[in-house]
Design a protein around this motif. Sequence first.
Motif, PDB file in Angstrom:
ATOM      1  N   ARG A  12       0.827  -1.209   0.000  1.00  0.00           N
ATOM      2  CA  ARG A  12       0.000   0.000   0.000  1.00  0.00           C
ATOM      3  C   ARG A  12       0.863   1.261   0.000  1.00  0.00           C
ATOM      4  N   ALA A  13       1.918   1.258   0.805  1.00  0.00           N
ATOM      5  CA  ALA A  13       2.773   2.450   0.907  1.00  0.00           C
ATOM      6  C   ALA A  13       3.490   2.740  -0.400  1.00  0.00           C
ATOM      7  N   THR A  14       4.064   1.724  -1.024  1.00  0.00           N
ATOM      8  CA  THR A  14       4.812   1.963  -2.262  1.00  0.00           C
ATOM      9  C   THR A  14       3.886   2.339  -3.411  1.00  0.00           C
ATOM     10  N   PHE A  15       2.741   1.667  -3.500  1.00  0.00           N
ATOM     11  CA  PHE A  15       1.815   1.996  -4.583  1.00  0.00           C
ATOM     12  C   PHE A  15       1.286   3.415  -4.415  1.00  0.00           C
ATOM     13  N   THR A  16       0.908   3.774  -3.198  1.00  0.00           N
ATOM     14  CA  THR A  16       0.402   5.120  -2.934  1.00  0.00           C
ATOM     15  C   THR A  16       1.465   6.171  -3.215  1.00  0.00           C
ATOM     16  N   PHE A  19       1.832   6.144  -7.251  1.00  0.00           N
ATOM     17  CA  PHE A  19       0.689   6.434  -8.108  1.00  0.00           C
ATOM     18  C   PHE A  19      -0.411   7.261  -7.458  1.00  0.00           C
ATOM     19  N   GLY A  20      -0.299   7.550  -6.194  1.00  0.00           N
ATOM     20  CA  GLY A  20      -1.350   8.272  -5.486  1.00  0.00           C
ATOM     21  C   GLY A  20      -1.707   9.609  -6.094  1.00  0.00           C
ATOM     22  N   GLN A  21      -0.709  10.336  -6.542  1.00  0.00           N
ATOM     23  CA  GLN A  21      -0.963  11.673  -7.084  1.00  0.00           C
ATOM     24  C   GLN A  21      -1.710  11.654  -8.414  1.00  0.00           C
ATOM     25  N   ARG A  86       6.304  -7.482  -9.778  1.00  0.00           N
ATOM     26  CA  ARG A  86       6.458  -6.274  -8.966  1.00  0.00           C
ATOM     27  C   ARG A  86       7.888  -6.138  -8.469  1.00  0.00           C
ATOM     28  N   ILE A  87       8.390  -4.933  -8.561  1.00  0.00           N
ATOM     29  CA  ILE A  87       9.590  -4.522  -7.846  1.00  0.00           C
ATOM     30  C   ILE A  87       9.176  -3.242  -7.138  1.00  0.00           C
ATOM     31  N   TYR A  88       8.896  -3.341  -5.875  1.00  0.00           N
ATOM     32  CA  TYR A  88       8.412  -2.200  -5.101  1.00  0.00           C
ATOM     33  C   TYR A  88       9.465  -1.821  -4.080  1.00  0.00           C
ATOM     34  N   VAL A  89       9.946  -0.598  -4.148  1.00  0.00           N
ATOM     35  CA  VAL A  89      10.945  -0.094  -3.208  1.00  0.00           C
ATOM     36  C   VAL A  89      10.475   1.262  -2.711  1.00  0.00           C
ATOM     37  N   LEU A  90      10.450   1.405  -1.409  1.00  0.00           N
ATOM     38  CA  LEU A  90      10.026   2.650  -0.780  1.00  0.00           C
ATOM     39  C   LEU A  90      11.242   3.530  -0.526  1.00  0.00           C
ATOM     40  N   PRO A  91      11.167   4.827  -0.844  1.00  0.00           N
ATOM     41  CA  PRO A  91      12.298   5.713  -0.555  1.00  0.00           C
ATOM     42  C   PRO A  91      12.670   5.668   0.930  1.00  0.00           C
ATOM     43  N   ALA A  92      13.933   5.824   1.216  1.00  0.00           N
ATOM     44  CA  ALA A  92      14.435   5.704   2.587  1.00  0.00           C
ATOM     45  C   ALA A  92      13.689   6.603   3.562  1.00  0.00           C
ATOM     46  N   HIS A  93      13.364   7.811   3.168  1.00  0.00           N
ATOM     47  CA  HIS A  93      12.714   8.739   4.089  1.00  0.00           C
ATOM     48  C   HIS A  93      11.273   8.351   4.406  1.00  0.00           C
TER      49      HIS A  93
END
Length: 99
Positions: A12-16, A19-21, A86-93
Motif C-alpha cells: 500500500r505504501a509503495t503503490f500510494t 501512483f497516489g498523485q 512487482r519490484i516495489y521499493v520505498l524511498p528511505a525517508h
Amino acid sequence: MADLPQLEEISRATFTDTFGQYNSQADLEKYLVRSYSQPQLHSELANPDSEFFFIFEDDELAGYLKINILDSQTEKMGEASLEVQRIYVLPAHKRHGLG
C-alpha cells in the motif's frame, strides 16, 4: 504467511507513493482494497507459482520483489519463462516504522 501484515503495509505504501498523485482518493482506495488487501495478498502468497522476496536495508523493510511462473504469469509466456510482476521499493525517508 507470517509476513502478510508487512506485505500489505509496504504494498500500500509503495503503490500510494508512486501512483497516489495520479488518482482520486476514492479510486486509489478502491484499488488498494482490491489489490493489496490481506485476503488478496494471502491468495498470492499461497500460490505455489508465485514467490515474494523482501528487501531490507539496515534491518529495515525497504521493498519487495514478486515473481511468477507457469499459471501465475499475468500474460502466459510458457514454461521456460519467469515474470517479474512487482519490484516495489520505498524511498528511505518513507520507510520508518514499516515491517
